[in-house]
Motif scaffolding. Structure first.
Motif, PDB file in Angstrom:
ATOM      1  N   TRP A 118       0.867  -1.177   0.000  1.00 28.53           N
ATOM      2  CA  TRP A 118       0.000   0.000   0.000  1.00 28.53           C
ATOM      3  C   TRP A 118       0.901   1.224   0.000  1.00 28.53           C
ATOM      4  CZ3 TRP A 118      -2.014   1.903   5.313  1.00 28.53           C
ATOM      5  CH2 TRP A 118      -2.674   3.141   5.182  1.00 28.53           C
ATOM      6  N   LEU A 119       0.748   2.079  -1.010  1.00 25.15           N
ATOM      7  CA  LEU A 119       1.532   3.303  -1.118  1.00 25.15           C
ATOM      8  C   LEU A 119       0.622   4.506  -0.911  1.00 25.15           C
ATOM      9  CD1 LEU A 119       3.251   1.121  -2.654  1.00 25.15           C
ATOM     10  CD2 LEU A 119       4.191   3.011  -4.004  1.00 25.15           C
ATOM     11  N   ASP A 120       0.972   5.317   0.054  1.00 25.84           N
ATOM     12  CA  ASP A 120       0.275   6.569   0.366  1.00 25.84           C
ATOM     13  C   ASP A 120       1.155   7.684  -0.197  1.00 25.84           C
ATOM     14  OD1 ASP A 120      -0.728   8.878   1.505  1.00 25.84           O
ATOM     15  OD2 ASP A 120      -0.971   8.028   3.501  1.00 25.84           O
ATOM     16  N   ILE A 121       0.715   8.298  -1.303  1.00 25.03           N
ATOM     17  CA  ILE A 121       1.557   9.219  -2.066  1.00 25.03           C
ATOM     18  C   ILE A 121       1.001  10.635  -1.986  1.00 25.03           C
ATOM     19  CG2 ILE A 121       2.552   9.711  -4.345  1.00 25.03           C
ATOM     20  CD1 ILE A 121       1.916   6.715  -5.018  1.00 25.03           C
ATOM     21  N   THR A 122       1.823  11.576  -1.540  1.00 25.50           N
ATOM     22  CA  THR A 122       1.460  12.990  -1.476  1.00 25.50           C
ATOM     23  C   THR A 122       2.293  13.754  -2.501  1.00 25.50           C
ATOM     24  OG1 THR A 122       0.960  12.802   0.882  1.00 25.50           O
ATOM     25  CG2 THR A 122       1.269  15.027  -0.007  1.00 25.50           C
ATOM     26  N   ILE A 123       1.620  14.593  -3.289  1.00 25.95           N
ATOM     27  CA  ILE A 123       2.293  15.279  -4.394  1.00 25.95           C
ATOM     28  C   ILE A 123       2.203  16.787  -4.203  1.00 25.95           C
ATOM     29  CG2 ILE A 123       2.337  15.628  -6.887  1.00 25.95           C
ATOM     30  CD1 ILE A 123       0.977  12.835  -7.102  1.00 25.95           C
ATOM     31  N   ASN A 124       3.352  17.420  -4.000  1.00 29.67           N
ATOM     32  CA  ASN A 124       3.480  18.868  -4.021  1.00 29.67           C
ATOM     33  C   ASN A 124       4.233  19.261  -5.286  1.00 29.67           C
ATOM     34  OD1 ASN A 124       2.165  19.511  -1.475  1.00 29.67           O
ATOM     35  ND2 ASN A 124       3.882  18.454  -0.522  1.00 29.67           N
ATOM     36  N   TYR A 125       4.425  20.552  -5.510  1.00 33.39           N
ATOM     37  CA  TYR A 125       5.093  20.953  -6.754  1.00 33.39           C
ATOM     38  C   TYR A 125       5.910  22.236  -6.559  1.00 33.39           C
ATOM     39  CZ  TYR A 125       0.591  23.508  -7.295  1.00 33.39           C
ATOM     40  OH  TYR A 125      -0.536  24.292  -7.110  1.00 33.39           O
ATOM     41  N   PRO A 126       6.929  22.159  -5.707  1.00 32.74           N
ATOM     42  CA  PRO A 126       7.757  23.344  -5.457  1.00 32.74           C
ATOM     43  C   PRO A 126       8.438  23.832  -6.736  1.00 32.74           C
ATOM     44  CG  PRO A 126       8.821  21.347  -4.629  1.00 32.74           C
ATOM     45  CD  PRO A 126       7.423  20.962  -4.989  1.00 32.74           C
ATOM     46  N   GLY A 127       8.348  25.142  -6.968  1.00 31.79           N
ATOM     47  CA  GLY A 127       9.015  25.736  -8.122  1.00 31.79           C
ATOM     48  C   GLY A 127       8.320  25.506  -9.445  1.00 31.79           C
ATOM     49  N   LYS A 128       7.127  24.920  -9.423  1.00 34.64           N
ATOM     50  CA  LYS A 128       6.397  24.654 -10.658  1.00 34.64           C
ATOM     51  C   LYS A 128       5.024  25.307 -10.602  1.00 34.64           C
ATOM     52  CE  LYS A 128       8.559  20.256 -11.932  1.00 34.64           C
ATOM     53  NZ  LYS A 128       9.660  20.354 -10.948  1.00 34.64           N
ATOM     54  N   SER A 129       4.475  25.583 -11.779  1.00 38.02           N
ATOM     55  CA  SER A 129       3.115  26.103 -11.851  1.00 38.02           C
ATOM     56  C   SER A 129       2.126  24.944 -11.788  1.00 38.02           C
ATOM     57  CB  SER A 129       2.916  26.876 -13.157  1.00 38.02           C
ATOM     58  OG  SER A 129       2.964  25.987 -14.269  1.00 38.02           O
ATOM     59  N   THR A 130       0.864  25.277 -11.563  1.00 37.31           N
ATOM     60  CA  THR A 130      -0.166  24.238 -11.551  1.00 37.31           C
ATOM     61  C   THR A 130      -0.269  23.562 -12.912  1.00 37.31           C
ATOM     62  OG1 THR A 130      -1.411  25.456  -9.863  1.00 37.31           O
ATOM     63  CG2 THR A 130      -2.603  23.773 -11.102  1.00 37.31           C
ATOM     64  N   ASP A 131      -0.142  24.337 -13.990  1.00 38.37           N
ATOM     65  CA  ASP A 131      -0.186  23.752 -15.337  1.00 38.37           C
ATOM     66  C   ASP A 131       0.955  22.758 -15.530  1.00 38.37           C
ATOM     67  OD1 ASP A 131      -2.464  25.090 -16.078  1.00 38.37           O
ATOM     68  OD2 ASP A 131      -1.409  26.705 -17.129  1.00 38.37           O
ATOM     69  N   GLU A 132       2.130  23.094 -15.042  1.00 41.06           N
ATOM     70  CA  GLU A 132       3.268  22.172 -15.161  1.00 41.06           C
ATOM     71  C   GLU A 132       3.010  20.891 -14.377  1.00 41.06           C
ATOM     72  OE1 GLU A 132       7.150  25.061 -15.784  1.00 41.06           O
ATOM     73  OE2 GLU A 132       6.193  24.992 -13.802  1.00 41.06           O
ATOM     74  N   LEU A 133       2.450  21.033 -13.183  1.00 44.80           N
ATOM     75  CA  LEU A 133       2.126  19.853 -12.386  1.00 44.80           C
ATOM     76  C   LEU A 133       1.136  18.959 -13.129  1.00 44.80           C
ATOM     77  CD1 LEU A 133       2.073  18.123  -9.794  1.00 44.80           C
ATOM     78  CD2 LEU A 133       0.218  19.616  -8.983  1.00 44.80           C
ATOM     79  N   LEU A 134       0.092  19.543 -13.700  1.00 44.65           N
ATOM     80  CA  LEU A 134      -0.932  18.750 -14.375  1.00 44.65           C
ATOM     81  C   LEU A 134      -0.372  18.027 -15.595  1.00 44.65           C
ATOM     82  CD1 LEU A 134      -4.025  21.111 -14.082  1.00 44.65           C
ATOM     83  CD2 LEU A 134      -3.555  19.029 -12.782  1.00 44.65           C
ATOM     84  N   LYS A 135       0.571  18.635 -16.283  1.00 41.16           N
ATOM     85  CA  LYS A 135       1.208  17.967 -17.425  1.00 41.16           C
ATOM     86  C   LYS A 135       2.005  16.754 -16.954  1.00 41.16           C
ATOM     87  CE  LYS A 135       1.538  22.026 -20.439  1.00 41.16           C
ATOM     88  NZ  LYS A 135       2.460  23.020 -21.077  1.00 41.16           N
ATOM     89  N   ILE A 136       2.744  16.931 -15.855  1.00 37.35           N
ATOM     90  CA  ILE A 136       3.502  15.807 -15.302  1.00 37.35           C
ATOM     91  C   ILE A 136       2.552  14.725 -14.805  1.00 37.35           C
ATOM     92  CG2 ILE A 136       5.092  15.105 -13.461  1.00 37.35           C
ATOM     93  CD1 ILE A 136       6.248  17.983 -13.571  1.00 37.35           C
ATOM     94  N   TRP A 137       1.476  15.142 -14.152  1.00 36.16           N
ATOM     95  CA  TRP A 137       0.530  14.179 -13.591  1.00 36.16           C
ATOM     96  C   TRP A 137      -0.180  13.403 -14.704  1.00 36.16           C
ATOM     97  CZ3 TRP A 137      -2.034  15.744  -8.366  1.00 36.16           C
ATOM     98  CH2 TRP A 137      -2.409  14.583  -7.668  1.00 36.16           C
ATOM     99  N   THR A 138      -0.392  14.042 -15.838  1.00 33.97           N
ATOM    100  CA  THR A 138      -0.977  13.346 -16.985  1.00 33.97           C
ATOM    101  C   THR A 138      -0.053  12.219 -17.447  1.00 33.97           C
ATOM    102  OG1 THR A 138      -2.147  15.342 -17.695  1.00 33.97           O
ATOM    103  CG2 THR A 138      -1.853  13.609 -19.337  1.00 33.97           C
TER     104      THR A 138
END
Length: 216
Positions: A118-138
């Motif tokens: 079981w992996l409990d994964i928390t994702i933050n995005y220091p130094g990145k925009s929300t759009d950049e995070l969503l592209k990576i998350w895609t």
């Protein structure tokens, strides 16, 4: 109405009231999770290996059924329960516009296995925009769902509603899992923003049937 999903973590407190009968308490919890209400279907239920903790995923069509189950747990005493609202990861992947062939409903591919995690994964995005995070998350969602659909990996994914948090249940040997986590897009492109807590787990039904009877 489509059932709503909830993640339950159930801590059986060993240090209070001079300890507890852990196998006995786990069996009582198992019974409550498995059949307390037809309106609250337990999709997954696991015992965390080496800990007095149970984690379960429920599909709920009537919240009162779930509340009655929690009331039943409370009667056992010496137990802490937390609850998180979930959504199927496939639904989140649809929002990210991942290929529709990958976002079909899960077939619930987790089975009784000795190498469950079981992996409990928390994702933050220091130094990145929300759009950049969503592209990576895609990219991440595509890689994860491709592993199940095309790669034959047995896994189930859930996103916590309103949080950048994912819960992953996966059948994989420790060495292979360690290698996989280092090569996920969310890590290779946003490693400093990812925190993962990994626990070995076992099917609760299997634990309950074996813990007091199996000869070693």
């Amino acid at each position: 109405m489509e059932p709503r999903l909830y993640l339950f973590t159930i801590d059986m407190n060993m240090g209070e009231q001079r300890g507890i009968d852990l196998p006995g308490t786990a069996k009582k919890v198992q019974a409550l999770l498995g059949g307390y209400s037809s309106s609250s279907k337990c999709v997954h239920k696991f015992k965390v290996t080496g800990e007095a903790k149970i984690v379960a995923v429920f599909a709920v069509s009537n919240i009162i059924g779930l509340e009655r189950m929690v009331a039943g747990l409370a009667k056992l005493g010496n137990i802490d329960v937390t609850c998180k609202s979930l959504k199927p990861y496939e639904k989140f992947a649809e929002m990210l516009k991942v290929d529709g062939e990958l976002t079909k409903p899960s077939t619930n591919s987790i089975s009784k296995d000795k190498c469950l995690h079981w992996l409990d994964i928390t994702i933050n995005y220091p130094g990145k925009s929300t759009d950049e995070l969503l592209k990576i998350w895609t990219k991440e969602a595509t890689a994860a769902l491709e592993a199940r659909v095309k790669g034959g990996v047995h896994l189930e994914l859930f996103k916590v509603v309103g949080e950048r948090k994912v819960h992953l249940f996966i059948v994989m040997e420790p060495d292979e899992l360690d290698g996989l986590t280092w090569n996920l897009p969310i890590v290779t492109e946003n490693g400093s923003g990812v925190t993962t807590i990994t626990k070995a787990v076992q099917c609760l039904d299997d634990y309950a049937s074996r813990v007091s009877t199996e000869k070693l």
